[in-house]
Design a protein around this motif. Structure first.
Motif, mmCIF file in Angstrom:
data_model
loop_
_atom_site.group_PDB
_atom_site.id
_atom_site.type_symbol
_atom_site.label_atom_id
_atom_site.label_comp_id
_atom_site.label_asym_id
_atom_site.label_seq_id
_atom_site.Cartn_x
_atom_site.Cartn_y
_atom_site.Cartn_z
ATOM 1 N N PHE A 1 0.533 -0.742 0.203
ATOM 2 C CA PHE A 1 0.047 -0.206 -0.269
ATOM 3 C C PHE A 1 0.978 1.192 0.008
ATOM 4 C CE2 PHE A 1 -2.952 -3.142 1.238
ATOM 5 C CZ PHE A 1 -4.028 -2.527 1.066
ATOM 6 N N LYS B 1 -1.522 7.176 -2.279
ATOM 7 C CA LYS B 1 -1.493 8.215 -4.202
ATOM 8 C C LYS B 1 -2.291 9.496 -3.663
ATOM 9 C CE LYS B 1 -3.501 7.305 -8.074
ATOM 10 N NZ LYS B 1 -4.506 8.601 -8.011
ATOM 11 N N SER C 1 -4.434 6.031 1.099
ATOM 12 C CA SER C 1 -4.316 4.804 0.398
ATOM 13 C C SER C 1 -4.687 3.911 -0.040
ATOM 14 C CB SER C 1 -4.451 4.165 2.022
ATOM 15 O OG SER C 1 -3.350 2.454 2.037
ATOM 16 N N ARG C 2 -3.624 3.072 -1.400
ATOM 17 C CA ARG C 2 -3.978 2.487 -2.502
ATOM 18 C C ARG C 2 -3.090 1.071 -2.692
ATOM 19 N NH1 ARG C 2 -8.330 4.306 -1.776
ATOM 20 N NH2 ARG C 2 -8.845 6.340 -3.554
ATOM 21 N N LYS C 3 -3.601 0.005 -3.094
ATOM 22 C CA LYS C 3 -2.753 -1.004 -3.352
ATOM 23 C C LYS C 3 -2.213 -1.309 -4.639
ATOM 24 C CE LYS C 3 -4.084 -5.900 -3.106
ATOM 25 N NZ LYS C 3 -4.835 -7.052 -3.722
ATOM 26 N N TYR D 1 -2.696 -0.110 -9.716
ATOM 27 C CA TYR D 1 -2.628 0.009 -8.663
ATOM 28 C C TYR D 1 -4.518 0.097 -8.654
ATOM 29 C CZ TYR D 1 -5.027 4.875 -10.016
ATOM 30 O OH TYR D 1 -5.434 5.841 -10.127
ATOM 31 N N ASN E 1 -9.039 0.688 -6.232
ATOM 32 C CA ASN E 1 -8.802 1.540 -5.419
ATOM 33 C C ASN E 1 -9.439 1.353 -4.574
ATOM 34 O OD1 ASN E 1 -9.024 4.083 -6.837
ATOM 35 N ND2 ASN E 1 -10.292 4.889 -7.460
ATOM 36 N N ARG E 2 -10.096 0.808 -4.130
ATOM 37 C CA ARG E 2 -10.337 -0.627 -2.702
ATOM 38 C C ARG E 2 -9.671 -1.944 -2.960
ATOM 39 N NH1 ARG E 2 -14.803 -0.397 -5.534
ATOM 40 N NH2 ARG E 2 -15.191 -2.434 -5.737
ATOM 41 N N ASN E 3 -9.698 -2.519 -1.665
ATOM 42 C CA ASN E 3 -8.529 -2.984 -1.978
ATOM 43 C C ASN E 3 -9.636 -4.936 -2.164
ATOM 44 O OD1 ASN E 3 -7.452 -1.719 0.203
ATOM 45 N ND2 ASN E 3 -8.103 -2.615 2.233
ATOM 46 N N LYS F 1 -7.534 -0.075 -11.067
ATOM 47 C CA LYS F 1 -8.081 1.088 -11.696
ATOM 48 C C LYS F 1 -6.920 2.082 -13.166
ATOM 49 C CE LYS F 1 -9.566 5.661 -11.139
ATOM 50 N NZ LYS F 1 -11.506 5.870 -11.629
#
Length: 330
Positions: free
Chosen positions: A83, A86, A96-98, A110, A112-114, A120
């Motif tokens: 994470f 971003k 926070s982005r994965k 990357y 937007n949601r876990n 995205k």
């Protein structure tokens, strides 16, 4: 294969995991790099070589990675997930982005949601570049990642609170680039591939420009010279408090070689009107002339020098394909 991170640029050394060689050269050349003047956008910020030097010291003395192989970071593992903070395009806030880096797919993604199934954005390793930009991002561990989408430049701005983590991401991205280049250029030596792993911008700063008809008024724009791509934005990329959409270039100019009909001239045509700044530059391409103006003579000389370094360099075969795309842009 892992990367030997030097303050002046990485090199590749054969190894199965990161070790002392990964950091060799950083201290010996770090002091010189720290004395080099920064660009206007970076002045007063924690310089990238300093961050890398700090992590070298921590790796050797604090984490003892050089004497304990089990503590070494496997930069060349081919996969990395984690994470990062971003910057959002619409509101400028950091969230926070994965992120997932996979060499098998040749991409950095990357989410937007876990729990998101689809990323995205997908950034191909082939066109990806990473450079430390702490002043732009407003954080000493700030990293700017540049990639191509529909052959136009896009930028994302990330950071991590942990200096080691962001340096590990930086190393992993360059390792992935190196492995891609080994496949793309099977006959090239390591010395040929190393300069292609990551690059800093040749120059950034404000200039005035006019439109293709050269009858419009000159407008002040922020320019970034990224190898052969000259991009311009309404405001500096990523600087706090400015428009987030400026992560997308308003326009791009391809600058080829002298042999292909490109040249750079001091000054503007005598009939030019509407510019507020007195020190002009004319970029001549096979299709048209681009008219620019600088506020000071010093800035003009610096830009002309940067442009001529590119124009004087012969084009690589793959750069002709990029040039052809620019010629056929609508």
């Amino acid at each position: 294969m892992v990367l030997n991170i030097k303050a002046g640029g990485p090199s590749a050394l054969p190894s199965g995991a990161a070790d002392m060689r990964t950091w060799r050269g950083l201290v010996s050349r770090g002091a010189r790099s720290l004395r080099e003047p920064c660009g206007r956008a970076q002045r007063g910020a924690l310089s990238p070589p300093r961050l890398l030097r700090e992590q070298w010291i921590r790796a050797k003395y604090e984490r003892q990675e050089f004497t304990h192989p089990d503590k070494q970071e496997p930069y060349s593992a081919g996969y990395r997930e984690g994470f990062l903070w971003k910057r959002g395009r619409d509101n400028g806030q950091f969230l926070s982005r994965k992120f997932v880096l996979t060499e098998r797919e040749g991409s950095l993604k990357y989410f937007n949601r876990n729990d998101a199934k689809e990323p995205k954005a997908v950034m191909k390793i082939e066109h990806l570049n990473a450079t430390f930009q702490p002043a732009k991002i407003g954080h000493p561990h700030g990293l700017q990642v540049t990639y191509l989408k529909d052959n136009s430049t896009r930028n994302i701005f990330v950071y991590h609170e942990d200096g080691k983590e962001i340096v590990d991401w930086f190393n992993a991205l360059r390792a992935a680039r190196f492995h891609y280049l080994q496949v793309a250029f099977p006959g090239a030596s390591d010395a040929d591939l190393v300069p292609k792993l990551s690059r800093n911008y040749l120059k950034e700063g404000y200039m005035e420009k006019t439109g293709p008809k050269q009858t419009e008024g000159f407008r002040k724009r922020w320019f970034t010279m990224d190898d052969r791509r000259l991009m311009y934005f309404k405001d500096p990329l990523g600087l706090p408090g400015l428009c987030p959409q400026d992560a997308f270039a308003r326009g791009e100019v391809f600058i080829g070689s002298r042999e292909s009909g490109y040249t750079v001239l001091d000054g503007l045509p005598p009939s030019t009107q509407g510019h507020h700044w007195p020190h002009g530059i004319t970029i001549v391409t096979p299709e048209r002339r681009f008219l620019l103006a600088c506020e000071t003579e010093t800035e003009q000389r610096a830009w002309v020098e940067a442009f001529r370094k590119v124009v004087d360099r012969p084009m690589l075969p793959q750069e002709y394909a990029v040039e052809a795309h620019f010629k056929h842009k609508p």
